[in-house]
Design a protein around this motif. Structure first.
Motif, PDB file in Angstrom:
ATOM      1  N   GLU A   1       8.573 -97.868   9.794  1.00 19.62           N
ATOM      2  CA  GLU A   1       9.085 -98.313  10.905  1.00 19.62           C
ATOM      3  C   GLU A   1       8.977 -97.256  11.977  1.00 19.62           C
ATOM      4  OE1 GLU A   1      13.055-100.932   9.494  1.00 19.62           O
ATOM      5  OE2 GLU A   1      13.117 -98.757   9.761  1.00 19.62           O
ATOM      6  N   LYS A   2       8.659 -96.199  11.585  1.00 20.08           N
ATOM      7  CA  LYS A   2       8.476 -94.707  12.589  1.00 20.08           C
ATOM      8  C   LYS A   2       7.132 -95.275  13.421  1.00 20.08           C
ATOM      9  CE  LYS A   2      10.978 -91.257  10.317  1.00 20.08           C
ATOM     10  NZ  LYS A   2      11.064 -89.902   9.860  1.00 20.08           N
TER      11      LYS A   2
ATOM     12  N   GLU B   1       6.185 -97.857  14.593  1.00 17.73           N
ATOM     13  CA  GLU B   1       6.671 -98.956  15.734  1.00 17.73           C
ATOM     14  C   GLU B   1       5.450 -99.802  15.956  1.00 17.73           C
ATOM     15  OE1 GLU B   1       7.551 -96.490  18.921  1.00 17.73           O
ATOM     16  OE2 GLU B   1       9.585 -96.161  18.395  1.00 17.73           O
TER      17      GLU B   1
END
Length: 506
Positions: free
Chosen positions: A171-172, A174
């Motif tokens: 998720e980091k 993006e």
């Protein structure tokens, strides 16, 4: 000049006489070799050159491909020479199964090559060893890993916890392109670490980062051409750079493992075992208290068994997961089918191992990835434990044997489309999951991967958790057709370096 004159000149001087004797001796030895081979019916194969053997025939980057092609000419049991080293190759599902399963005792020894001898300090640990020590360490590792949840609910909880951490890492980014290799290495290393030490590491822990980095480097070095040459000519190539780097990495990791083991030893409670190391230490103390002089529970076996589990429990699972996501990005219609099945059967809750039977298409995709990627094209080398007559061929005791696993996973008599990504290989006419006997990515028999049940759980839970949360695509500007599936061959077969985008679905 007449024939008689020629013969007279040939034997008329000492030099000529010596030359004639040498020629006759060579002819005699060659004829005897042919007679002996015919008498014992040794496996056929290409004629080897002096010293080089059949090396000039080999695809330097993908020797398993050459062996696969040679099997079509010489049959499923044949001989090649890697330099001066004689090797019997086993190809195809029926032959590999017959050797490793039906004749497990005959083909069950490990051939400890010079580089494996170096790494195992002469035959310690659970991977590169034989005899009573290997039998005891394998028995201990299997039983203890099962005690700590391998294939059970406890291991499932550890994997699901690690899925949570891995999803956060994805998720980091993006939705921007990134390389999945390192996150997968960290996640799979943490699973085996939690079973071995009783706890996981943070991905930012420098000690953990360096251990994983050195283990990855070790796998890369083991696949290098220079170390393969060292195995063939150890007396000539001990000085090579890659051997020095390999041994340095191994010793540094063993020191790191020793520090972790020492910390566990200082806090050991004989009544409560936290992991594999604790169980080993408890048995070691018991053996020492009973004054067993010939115990296998000594520090070198402990450190090398930990090193074997850490290395073996990381690279293969991590590489398979990288192939899984790459295939999903390459074949978006298959990815959509997986996600439709997950949505329909699971919804938003966590996937559990018990859900596997309700997710036949997803399970088939994972199996097909393992089959087509064939990340271990050749099993680690075996060795015959005694003289064997196998499929009409005589194989001498101590002969190196290569089970060619890629020939099993791509056997044209077992798979409808062996060179195509086709999940239907594992689905029946009703769409139910179908087991296939020729699915043998973990090898078979006495030397089958001892972490198979754990690896199967990891592949299923990591893959389904990631596909629940993300859609995987090529980087912007790269079409699906341009996504490269060219493998990189080393000790394992991994994808070429690549980046993917993980687009959040929620």
């Amino acid at each position: 000049m007449s024939l008689e004159e020629s013969v007279f000149l040939l034997f008329s001087s000492p030099t000529s006489l010596l030359g004639a004797f040498v020629v006759l001796l060579v002819l005699y030895l060659v004829s005897q070799s042919f007679i002996a081979q015919e008498k014992r019916k040794e496996p056929p194969g290409p004629w080897p050159l002096p010293l080089l053997g059949n090396l000039l025939l080999m695809d330097r980057k993908s020797p398993h491909k050459t062996l696969f092609e040679l099997s079509k000419k010489y049959g499923s049991v044949f001989t090649v020479y890697f330099g001066p080293m004689k090797v019997v190759v086993l190809a195809g599902y029926k032959t590999v199964k017959q050797a490793l399963v039906n004749n497990a005792e005959d083909f069950g020894d490990r051939n400890i090559t010079p580089v494996f001898h170096d790494m195992s300090h002469g035959g310690h640990g659970v991977l590169f060893a034989n005899g009573d020590s290997w039998k005891e360490m394998r028995r201990f590792a299997l039983s203890t890993l099962k005690d700590f949840g391998m294939g059970k609910r406890l291991a499932e909880e550890k994997i699901l916890e690690e899925c949570h951490h891995l999803i956060k890492v994805f998720e980091k980014h993006e939705g921007k392109p990134f390389d999945t290799a390192l996150p997968f290495n960290h996640a799979t290393s943490n699973i085996i670490s939690s079973l071995v030490y009783g706890s996981r590491f943070e991905y930012t822990d420098p000690r953990f980062i360096n251990m994983v980095k050195r283990s990855n480097e070790t796998v890369r070095l083991l696949g290098s051409a220079s170390l393969k040459l060292y195995d063939m000519f150890p007396w000539l190539l001990k000085w090579i750079k890659n051997r020095r780097l390999l041994l340095k990495n191994l010793e540094t990791n063993i020191m790191a493992f020793a520090d972790l083991i020492q910390n566990l030893k200082e806090t050991l409670d004989p009544e409560t075992s936290r992991g594999v190391v604790d169980s080993f230490l408890i048995l070691q103390q018991k053996e020492e208290a009973e004054h067993h002089m010939d115990t296998h529970y000594h520090d070198m076996n402990l450190k090398l068994t930990v090193a074997n589990l850490f290395g073996g429990g990381t690279e293969t699972t991590s590489t398979t997961l990288r192939w899984c996501l790459l295939f999903m990005a390459k074949y978006p219609q298959i990815q959509e089918q997986v996600q439709e099945e997950l949505n329909r059967v699971i919804g938003s809750r966590h996937v559990r191992v018990e859900d596997r039977k309700y997710l036949p298409f997803t399970d088939a995709v994972i199996h097909e990835t393992q089959r087509l990627a064939s990340i271990l094209p050749m099993s680690a080398p075996h060795e015959t434990s005694r003289d064997v007559t196998f499929q009409g061929h005589f194989i001498k005791k101590g002969t190196v044997v290569f089970p060619l696993l890629t020939s099993v996973l791509h056997d044209q008599t077992e798979w409808e489309n062996p060179n195509t990504f086709n999940p239907s290989h594992f689905l029946d006419n009703e769409g139910k999951f179908m087991k296939r006997d020729a699915f043998m990515p973990f090898s078979a028999g006495k030397r089958a991967c001892l972490g198979e049940s754990l690896a199967r759980m990891e592949l299923f839970l990591f893959f389904t958790s990631l596909l629940q949360h993300f859609r995987f695509t090529p980087p912007p500007g790269v079409s699906v057709d341009e996504l490269d599936l060219t493998p990189v061959v080393g000790l394992t077969i991994g994808p070429s370096p690549h980046e993917l985008c993980a687009i959040n679905r929620q």
